[in-house]
Design a protein around this motif. Structure first.
Motif, short mmCIF file in Angstrom:
data_model
loop_
_atom_site.label_atom_id
_atom_site.label_comp_id
_atom_site.label_asym_id
_atom_site.label_seq_id
_atom_site.Cartn_x
_atom_site.Cartn_y
_atom_site.Cartn_z
N TYR A 123 0.81 -1.22 0.00
CA TYR A 123 0.00 0.00 0.00
C TYR A 123 0.85 1.27 0.00
O TYR A 123 0.45 2.27 -0.60
CB TYR A 123 -0.97 -0.01 1.19
N ILE A 124 2.00 1.23 0.64
CA ILE A 124 2.89 2.41 0.58
C ILE A 124 3.32 2.65 -0.86
O ILE A 124 3.26 3.77 -1.36
CB ILE A 124 4.13 2.23 1.49
N ARG A 125 3.76 1.60 -1.54
CA ARG A 125 4.18 1.73 -2.94
C ARG A 125 3.03 2.18 -3.82
O ARG A 125 3.21 2.98 -4.74
CB ARG A 125 4.80 0.43 -3.44
N LYS A 126 1.84 1.66 -3.53
CA LYS A 126 0.67 2.07 -4.30
C LYS A 126 0.45 3.57 -4.14
O LYS A 126 0.16 4.28 -5.11
CB LYS A 126 -0.56 1.27 -3.85
N GLY A 127 0.58 4.07 -2.92
CA GLY A 127 0.46 5.50 -2.68
C GLY A 127 1.54 6.29 -3.39
O GLY A 127 1.28 7.35 -3.97
N MET A 128 2.76 5.77 -3.38
CA MET A 128 3.87 6.48 -4.03
C MET A 128 3.68 6.53 -5.54
O MET A 128 4.12 7.47 -6.19
CB MET A 128 5.20 5.82 -3.67
N CYS A 129 3.04 5.51 -6.09
CA CYS A 129 2.82 5.46 -7.54
C CYS A 129 1.59 6.25 -7.97
O CYS A 129 1.38 6.45 -9.17
CB CYS A 129 2.69 4.01 -8.00
#
Length: 193
Positions: free
Chosen positions: A185-191
């Protein structure tokens, strides 16, 4: 082998520039290369893993500030490039960071996030929202996406000494899965920016 990794890196860098919906994570120290596809479902955590995480966390919480500091100092020692990303204490020697108030505050915030995630495992939407927002904030701080997957293994190595009497492969897997979920979810937010 080196040439193959170099070609993979060049392709990855090109892919990142073209499409921010897919993020490629790589760490030179661990020679880890993973593709993040936000269209894939998030990792799952079993009921047994939830029990393990909750049980372990109750013990870890007794020394949460110490665990947080050990996690970050260890991360900075094994991955100096992460230390360089922190403007507040970039110039400080890693061995002196143990006493840095700014690092201590940041470590406690991270431990607070782990706490929130453990207690939101039964409410996946809240966990998703919390971690996605965290990813957006980290992107705004110019944190490199490849740093995200480094936290889990470092955290696990920091809590093991506190749980040595009970630690099994099942415990290791539960914590790995929690950090995979958080990282997803962190990576999803960053993307998403």
């Amino acid at each position: 082998m080196y040439l193959l990794r170099r070609i993979k890196t060049l392709i990855t860098e090109s892919s990142q520039r073209r499409d921010y919906k897919t993020a490629v994570i790589s760490s030179n120290n661990n020679e880890l290369s993973t593709t993040f596809d936000p269209q894939k479902p998030p990792p799952e955590i079993s009921e047994r893993e939830k029990e393990i995480l909750t049980e372990c966390w109750k013990i870890v919480q007794q020394d949460v500030a110490k665990v947080g500091i050990i996690t970050f100092v260890g991360l900075f020692e094994t991955h100096p490039e992460v230390h360089e990303a922190f403007m507040s204490f970039r110039a400080e020697n890693t061995s002196e960071l143990e006493y840095n108030a700014i690092l201590r505050a940041h470590a406690l915030r991270v431990m607070g996030t782990v706490d929130k995630c453990i207690y939101r495992l039964d409410n996946r939407e809240k966990l998703r929202d919390l971690m996605t927002e965290l990813g957006i904030r980290h992107k705004n701080y110019s944190v490199k996406i490849e740093f995200i997957d480094l936290m889990g293994p470092q955290f696990i190595s920091s809590i093991k000494p506190h749980l040595v009497a009970m630690w099994t492969d099942e415990h290791e897997k539960a914590w790995e899965n929690l950090f995979k979920l958080m990282s997803y979810y962190i990576r999803k937010g960053m993307c998403s920016i």
